[in-house]
Design an enzyme around this catalytic site. Structure first.
Site, PDB file in Angstrom:
ATOM      1  N   GLY A 242     -20.788 -22.798  11.957  1.00 52.01           N
ATOM      2  CA  GLY A 242     -22.016 -23.533  12.245  1.00 52.01           C
ATOM      3  C   GLY A 242     -21.662 -24.822  12.958  1.00 52.01           C
TER       4      GLY A 242
ATOM      5  N   GLU B  35     -21.422 -20.342  16.089  1.00 58.91           N
ATOM      6  CA  GLU B  35     -22.776 -20.894  16.061  1.00 58.91           C
ATOM      7  C   GLU B  35     -23.785 -19.774  16.298  1.00 58.91           C
ATOM      8  OE1 GLU B  35     -25.969 -22.825  15.618  1.00 58.91           O
ATOM      9  OE2 GLU B  35     -24.130 -24.016  15.398  1.00 58.91           O
ATOM     10  N   LEU B  36     -24.813 -19.731  15.461  1.00 56.67           N
ATOM     11  CA  LEU B  36     -25.818 -18.667  15.548  1.00 56.67           C
ATOM     12  C   LEU B  36     -26.882 -18.945  16.604  1.00 56.67           C
ATOM     13  CD1 LEU B  36     -27.014 -16.034  14.473  1.00 56.67           C
ATOM     14  CD2 LEU B  36     -28.068 -17.345  12.609  1.00 56.67           C
TER      15      LEU B  36
ATOM     16  N   ASN C  12     -23.002 -14.598  13.901  1.00 60.85           N
ATOM     17  CA  ASN C  12     -23.473 -14.894  12.551  1.00 60.85           C
ATOM     18  C   ASN C  12     -22.262 -14.839  11.627  1.00 60.85           C
ATOM     19  OD1 ASN C  12     -24.599 -14.954   9.994  1.00 60.85           O
ATOM     20  ND2 ASN C  12     -26.358 -13.703  10.553  1.00 60.85           N
ATOM     21  N   SER C  13     -21.732 -15.996  11.291  1.00 62.99           N
ATOM     22  CA  SER C  13     -20.496 -16.050  10.508  1.00 62.99           C
ATOM     23  C   SER C  13     -20.689 -15.542   9.087  1.00 62.99           C
ATOM     24  CB  SER C  13     -19.947 -17.479  10.485  1.00 62.99           C
ATOM     25  OG  SER C  13     -20.914 -18.375   9.960  1.00 62.99           O
TER      26      SER C  13
ATOM     27  N   LEU D  32     -19.630 -28.139   7.898  1.00 67.10           N
ATOM     28  CA  LEU D  32     -20.147 -29.508   7.931  1.00 67.10           C
ATOM     29  C   LEU D  32     -21.669 -29.513   8.007  1.00 67.10           C
ATOM     30  CD1 LEU D  32     -17.141 -29.909   8.428  1.00 67.10           C
ATOM     31  CD2 LEU D  32     -17.702 -31.606  10.174  1.00 67.10           C
TER      32      LEU D  32
ATOM     33  N   ASP E  96     -27.094 -25.802   6.311  1.00 65.98           N
ATOM     34  CA  ASP E  96     -28.490 -25.724   5.880  1.00 65.98           C
ATOM     35  C   ASP E  96     -28.538 -25.686   4.355  1.00 65.98           C
ATOM     36  OD1 ASP E  96     -31.144 -25.108   5.371  1.00 65.98           O
ATOM     37  OD2 ASP E  96     -31.308 -23.731   7.061  1.00 65.98           O
TER      38      ASP E  96
ATOM     39  N   THR F 247     -19.488 -35.383  13.854  1.00 65.97           N
ATOM     40  CA  THR F 247     -20.660 -34.570  14.177  1.00 65.97           C
ATOM     41  C   THR F 247     -21.916 -35.418  14.346  1.00 65.97           C
ATOM     42  OG1 THR F 247     -21.354 -34.191  11.878  1.00 65.97           O
ATOM     43  CG2 THR F 247     -19.684 -32.706  12.785  1.00 65.97           C
TER      44      THR F 247
ATOM     45  N   GLU G   2     -24.744 -34.831  12.953  1.00 66.45           N
ATOM     46  CA  GLU G   2     -25.366 -34.999  11.634  1.00 66.45           C
ATOM     47  C   GLU G   2     -24.692 -36.115  10.847  1.00 66.45           C
ATOM     48  OE1 GLU G   2     -24.231 -32.251  12.907  1.00 66.45           O
ATOM     49  OE2 GLU G   2     -25.762 -30.677  12.845  1.00 66.45           O
TER      50      GLU G   2
END
Length: 252
Positions: free
Chosen positions: A73, A96-97, A129-130, A149, A152, A227, A229
């Site tokens: 992600g 990354e999805l 999709n990991s 990191l 969700d 990051t 975030e």
């Protein structure tokens, strides 16, 4: 320069892609079906497309390098970019999805390679999709570091099965991590932080790093700062909750 002027998605000053053209929802449903190619097994992953410079050098010495770091992600790629220069000889990949975000990271890496010759050749990204396909990309014991990191939080209890750290997914992560490999997690949601720590504490193949080990690990220092975030949390004066664990051999 003329190409950049004609392409509004590229910054004229930096040559890097502009995030506002690649914005997407903050998270995607990892249990939904997405349409993208998935390798049958790790032997079907053509990483020479991701690291062409490294693979040309590897061919000369008869040894093919493999990705050792995975950022699960990876978002807009801030951690990958920081890790790339910190560990220049280690191949690493972001997973990354969200398609727009993965495309941004791809363009960002290509731009950095162009503006910094010889650098950022060891980093790449794949849209996947990991939570479903980790074993399709990595062999047993291939990875030395995995990063999760600001995942969700999936606050509702019925959605906890969507969390990227869970008892059954830790089995898969333990499979692809070598003994001694490190799993890094961080969140600004206290309940999720406790959840991830509890999952790792209860798993027989992981043990927490000591405070001394955390202080000595250069990757730990990037968890809060690399990051988008993490920078947002820091600007707002928020708290973060880390859980960093080592993959250990299963006791018999």
């Amino acid at each position: 320069m003329l190409e950049n002027e004609a392409n509004p998605t590229i910054s004229k000053s930096t040559g890097l892609p502009r995030k506002r053209f690649y914005r997407a929802r903050a998270h995607s449903n990892p249990l939904s079906d997405s349409h993208f190619p998935v390798p049958i097994s790790p032997s079907h992953v053509d990483f020479s497309l991701h690291y062409p410079q490294f693979f040309s050098l590897s061919c000369e010495v008869g040894c093919i390098k493999k990705a050792q770091f995975a950022d699960i992600g990876c978002g807009f790629g801030g951690l990958l970019v920081s890790l790339s220069t910190l560990f220049p000889e280690t191949l690493m990949i972001g997973m990354e999805l969200r398609d727009k975000v993965a495309e941004y990271v791809k363009e960002r890496i290509l731009a950095l390679r162009t503006t910094n010759p010889g650098q950022y050749q060891n980093v790449s990204v794949v849209r996947t999709n990991s939570m479903k396909y980790i074993p399709n990309y990595f062999e047993k014991g291939q990875l030395t570091k995995m990063f999760f990191l600001f995942p969700d939080p999936h606050f509702k209890e019925k959605n906890h099965r969507r969390r990227v750290i869970s008892p059954h997914l830790l089995d898969e992560y333990a499979y692809v991590l070598e003994v001694g490999g490190i799993i890094y997690t961080i969140t600004d949601v206290e309940e999720l932080g406790e959840w991830m720590k509890t999952c790792l504490d209860n798993h027989p193949m992981f043990e927490a790093l000591t405070e001394e080990e955390l202080q000595a690990d250069p990757a730990v220092k990037l968890l809060c700062t690399a990051t988008e975030e993490g920078q947002r949390v820091a600007r707002n004066g928020g708290q973060t909750f880390q859980a960093v664990y080592r993959r250990i051999a299963l006791s018999l």
